[in-house]
Design a protein around this motif. Structure first.
Motif: not given
Length: 383
Positions: A331, A333, A342
């Motif tokens: 992800k 982030i 996210e």
């Protein structure tokens, strides 16, 4: 191992890690043996290290291409005059981008999310990374570092909503093994803890430490009581060496699950090719690509390491197109004050974010979708 030829040919798997720490480069004068600086730059670097000290293991120095002044490995460990920049076009900076101060329960315990407690176990790291978001703590005395583990243990035991603990820092794997044993085995006795995480860059910058049998015996013993997760911090494929790969193998042999948390950094891994090589390299040694953090707006870091979000999204999207399913699972982030966000992509000039963690007392923010207009040069979002 007194001469350069000796240490560059060292067998790091058989090196006494405690003795080797005394060979770390910790001053500008020592650094001059590994790079050439002008008199003006040298003077400015001495100002830099007053704010954020130098600490570089010889193992990591050996990864640098000395013929390349823009070498990404060098960029992560050598101090730079760019660190004197505290304002600029990228926007405001802060010493506390993640909001640690708001969630400090004292004695090194940070309790930002109901279910997780983070223990700042030490201010020491094997290497002081130049992009560190806790650089105000690392290498310095701080009130936010653990002073009395019994007190921290009592706090955790007294909050049954806490289901997992993160040992962080600094780098907890740089603690003496007996100290780490006391921490881990005490946590193993708390019934409401489901698992424990250790955040460490040691397998990357100082894998020498992982070859102490007492340490790996401890990790295996703890894992027999509760699951152990280790969060590593590889940022570039060249950090994946036979030595670091063997250190990872030893940790995996203990039964621990290993996830990687990288940071997107200008001049280090800011192309799709860099990210593809990194994610594929991690999978090749049994490490899960987990998070790719947007570089935080840290004072003396942001203006030379942070990449505008629009550029970062384009880089990540292009990299994902060339990765297999396991490689794409990471992800992208933002580790924001309000919680982890996210970065999902862009629509009509707006960034699309999904909040995946919310602070204690803000349950309504969990899993919310956020769309926000984004300037071409914006490296952060304001919520």
């Amino acid at each position: 191992m007194n001469g350069e030829t000796d240490w560059t040919q060292a067998d790091w798997t058989r090196t006494d890690w405690k003795k080797e720490l005394s060979n770390n480069v910790t001053t500008v004068d020592q650094l001059k043996a590994h790079a050439v600086f002008s008199a003006e730059d040298e003077q400015e670097l001495r100002r830099v290290v007053e704010v954020h000290p130098i600490n570089i293991p010889r193992y990591y120095l050996g990864l640098i291409n000395r013929d390349d002044p823009a070498d990404p490995i060098r960029r992560m460990c050598f101090p730079s005059t760019e660190e004197l920049v505290v304002v600029g076009s990228m926007g405001e900076t802060t010493t506390d981008p993640y909001g640690d101060d708001k969630h400090d329960k004292g004695n090194g315990v940070l309790h930002k999310y109901d279910y997780t407690a983070l223990v700042v176990a030490t201010e020491y790291c094997a290497m002081y990374c130049r992009h560190c978001f806790r650089r105000r703590i690392v290498g310095r005395r701080s009130d936010q570092v653990l002073k009395d583990f019994t007190g921290a243990l009592e706090y955790i035991a007294g909050h049954p909503e806490i289901t997992n603990v993160i040992l962080s820092g600094g780098d907890p794997l740089m603690l003496p093994t007996p100290v780490l044993r006391r921490m881990l085995m005490s946590l193993a006795e708390i019934e409401h803890l489901d698992f424990v995480r250790i955040g460490s860059r040691v397998p990357v910058t100082f894998p020498v430490r992982i070859f102490e049998n007492d340490l790996t015996d401890l990790l295996q013993e703890f894992n027999n009581h509760k699951p152990l997760y280790v969060a590593t911090h590889f940022n570039h494929a060249r950090e994946i060496t036979p030595t670091s790969a063997e250190a990872i193998r030893r940790i995996r042999k203990c039964g621990a699950t290993i996830n990687n948390q990288a940071v997107l950094l200008r001049g280090v891994n800011d192309t799709a090719h860099d990210l593809v090589d990194l994610m594929n390299g991690l999978l090749g040694i049994g490490v899960n690509p987990y998070y790719l953090y947007q570089c935080m707006p840290v004072s003396r870091v942001r203006h030379h390491f942070q990449i505008p979000l629009k550029q970062g999204i384009a880089i990540v999207d292009r990299a994902r197109a060339d990765l297999n399913g396991y490689g794409t699972r990471f992800k992208y982030i933002i580790g924001h004050d309000v919680g982890k966000l996210e970065i999902c992509g862009m629509i009509d000039g707006k960034i699309v974010l999904k909040q995946i963690h919310a602070r204690s007392g803000h349950d309504e923010q969990a899993s919310r979708l956020i769309m926000q207009e984004l300037d071409d040069e914006a490296g952060w979002v304001t919520l």
